[in-house]
Design a protein around this motif. Sequence first.
Motif, short mmCIF file in Angstrom:
data_model
loop_
_atom_site.label_atom_id
_atom_site.label_comp_id
_atom_site.label_asym_id
_atom_site.label_seq_id
_atom_site.Cartn_x
_atom_site.Cartn_y
_atom_site.Cartn_z
N ASN A 1 0.83 -1.20 0.00
CA ASN A 1 0.00 0.00 0.00
C ASN A 1 0.86 1.26 0.00
O ASN A 1 0.66 2.17 0.79
CB ASN A 1 -0.91 0.03 1.24
CG ASN A 1 -2.18 -0.77 1.04
OD1 ASN A 1 -3.01 -0.44 0.19
ND2 ASN A 1 -2.34 -1.83 1.83
N SER B 1 -11.40 -2.04 -0.21
CA SER B 1 -11.35 -3.40 0.31
C SER B 1 -12.14 -4.37 -0.56
O SER B 1 -11.85 -5.57 -0.59
CB SER B 1 -11.86 -3.45 1.75
OG SER B 1 -13.25 -3.16 1.81
N ASP C 1 -14.70 2.00 -1.92
CA ASP C 1 -14.28 1.09 -0.86
C ASP C 1 -13.24 0.15 -1.45
O ASP C 1 -13.57 -0.84 -2.11
CB ASP C 1 -15.49 0.32 -0.32
CG ASP C 1 -15.13 -0.64 0.80
OD1 ASP C 1 -13.92 -0.84 1.06
OD2 ASP C 1 -16.05 -1.22 1.41
N GLY D 1 -7.96 4.74 5.47
CA GLY D 1 -8.27 3.33 5.70
C GLY D 1 -8.67 2.66 4.40
O GLY D 1 -7.95 2.73 3.41
N LYS D 2 -9.82 2.02 4.40
CA LYS D 2 -10.28 1.33 3.19
C LYS D 2 -10.93 2.28 2.19
O LYS D 2 -11.20 1.90 1.05
CB LYS D 2 -11.27 0.23 3.56
CG LYS D 2 -12.62 0.74 4.08
CD LYS D 2 -13.56 -0.42 4.36
CE LYS D 2 -14.95 0.08 4.78
NZ LYS D 2 -15.89 -1.04 4.98
N TRP D 3 -11.17 3.54 2.61
CA TRP D 3 -11.91 4.47 1.77
C TRP D 3 -10.98 5.32 0.91
O TRP D 3 -9.92 5.75 1.36
CB TRP D 3 -12.77 5.41 2.63
CG TRP D 3 -13.81 4.72 3.45
CD1 TRP D 3 -13.80 4.52 4.80
CD2 TRP D 3 -15.02 4.12 2.96
NE1 TRP D 3 -14.93 3.84 5.19
CE2 TRP D 3 -15.69 3.58 4.09
CE3 TRP D 3 -15.60 3.99 1.70
CZ2 TRP D 3 -16.91 2.92 3.98
CZ3 TRP D 3 -16.80 3.33 1.58
CH2 TRP D 3 -17.45 2.80 2.71
N LYS D 4 -11.39 5.55 -0.31
CA LYS D 4 -10.65 6.41 -1.25
C LYS D 4 -11.63 7.41 -1.85
O LYS D 4 -12.64 7.05 -2.43
CB LYS D 4 -10.02 5.56 -2.35
CG LYS D 4 -9.35 6.32 -3.50
CD LYS D 4 -7.93 6.73 -3.18
CE LYS D 4 -7.28 7.36 -4.41
NZ LYS D 4 -6.99 6.37 -5.46
N ASP E 1 1.10 -4.21 4.86
CA ASP E 1 0.01 -3.49 4.21
C ASP E 1 -0.13 -2.07 4.76
O ASP E 1 -1.14 -1.41 4.55
CB ASP E 1 -1.32 -4.25 4.33
CG ASP E 1 -1.74 -4.46 5.79
OD1 ASP E 1 -1.03 -3.99 6.69
OD2 ASP E 1 -2.79 -5.10 6.00
N ARG F 1 -6.93 9.00 0.84
CA ARG F 1 -7.03 7.59 1.25
C ARG F 1 -7.14 7.59 2.77
O ARG F 1 -6.26 8.07 3.48
CB ARG F 1 -5.79 6.81 0.80
CG ARG F 1 -5.69 5.37 1.37
CD ARG F 1 -6.48 4.38 0.59
NE ARG F 1 -6.62 3.11 1.28
CZ ARG F 1 -5.85 2.03 1.10
NH1 ARG F 1 -4.87 2.06 0.21
NH2 ARG F 1 -6.09 0.92 1.78
#
Length: 509
Positions: A67, A465, A463, A442-445, A382, A440
């Motif tokens: 990541n 993920s 999302d 966490g899992k959100w962009k 990650d 970015r």
Amino acid sequence: MNRIFLSLLAAILFIGCSSPEENPTKPNIVYILADDLGFGEVGYQGQEKIHTPNIDALAASGMVFTNHYSGAPVCAPARCILLTGKHGGHAYIRGNDEWRERGEVWDYAKAAADPNLEGQRPLPTGTVTLASLLQGQGYKTGIVGKWGLGAPTTESIPTKMGFDYFYGYNCQRQAHNLYPPHMWENERKVPLNNPIVVPNTKLDPEADPNDPASYAKYQQKDYAPTLMHEKVLSFLEESKDEPFFLYYASPLPHVPLQAPEEDVDKYESEFGDEAPYDGSRGYFPNRYPHATYAAMITLLDQQIGEVRDKLKELGLEENTIIVVTSDNGPTYTGGVDFDYFESSKPFTNGYGRTKGFVYEGGIRIPMLVSWPGKVQAGSTTDHISAFYDVMPTICDLLGIPVPADADGKSFLPALLGQEQEEHEYLFWEFPEYGGQQAVRMGKWKAVRQNIVKEENLEIELYDLSVDPKEQNNVAETHPEIVKKMEEIMKKEHTTPEIDRFKMAALGDK
């Protein structure tokens, strides 16, 4: 004890517990920056057509970051962010600024003859860079490759920005030919044995596009990547008795499609015959575009292997940190077939999604770190990180203060296998290709497109993920996340000092 103290203590123990002969207190750093190397274009990331055995071996000997992000989706701002530790909302250089007010800067032949037309807009005099920080800690500092952060006649050249040694292209436009008429060594212009062939020169009208001989003018004598690599090996040899920082900013595999014939022949035999590239999407025509592009990446890989071999020969490998990464995602032009190679896999390929854009394919990049005995072999993290984390990481490693205006966070704990403090979010701002922002968290962009072109402030939300290709915009179903992203975009934006980078829709005047 908090985590920052623990990570610093661990670093001190790792680098200071042995005698200087057994473990010198300051590790050498070799930071290898490929140019337009896609996330999916190396073997350890799943590439099947292009051979990268040396990069893959380094990945197996160290840690892979899954990541890791560039600071920007094109050359100059990415390099600025890397060297200054400031993200795109604070950086001085936020796009590729060719400084057009000087005159005919895009006339390749005129710029090759006149240093006043060569190079990009300079950084301000006295800018603190990663190199100047390391210079202040007793490191010998060198850059070999592409600079792109200040014209030859300015105060923003490598030797005035913290580097003791420079060899390569000052100018990104001049790098649009891998057989250029000159290089720069420190502050001296070095002529090469290459007659000028202006980028975008097409085949002669009477030439047969299927005849390899028709492409002879694009293959000359002095191949820049080879000359640069020779200087890299010499720098390592000459610096073996002192701590050093080498920034190897290779021009490979950035187009044009040019590689030594013997390297192309190997892939031509493997891939078989293919349709020529006619030059219609810029740069130079090429008889075997697939084979040539693969050969460029494999040549880069071979050179990285030779760097490692040289460090072993000099007895320096165990005290040297090697980083291999890329300045941004893969290109979409110049004859590169991103679909054939699945260059951005597992992200979306092609224009609008790779180089030039803040979607994953444009800014998520391969990165590995090898440091024998310190970084666990075969490990993966990650941890979400970016270019502007490199300066704080090296400051953390050496136990020196991070500049107060830096935006990053040290990832040294992740390297040492310890508990790593995560970013609340990463931020990108890029005023070109329509004007863009991204976050970015966490899992959100979150992505904003066409801020300049259409004064658009609508936020797309993905999302990652479950949707790494960023195909399903879920902004309508997560208004609370969108609101948070909007607040971050507003908070992290500052008005650029350079008018070219201003975006009126964000309130810039």
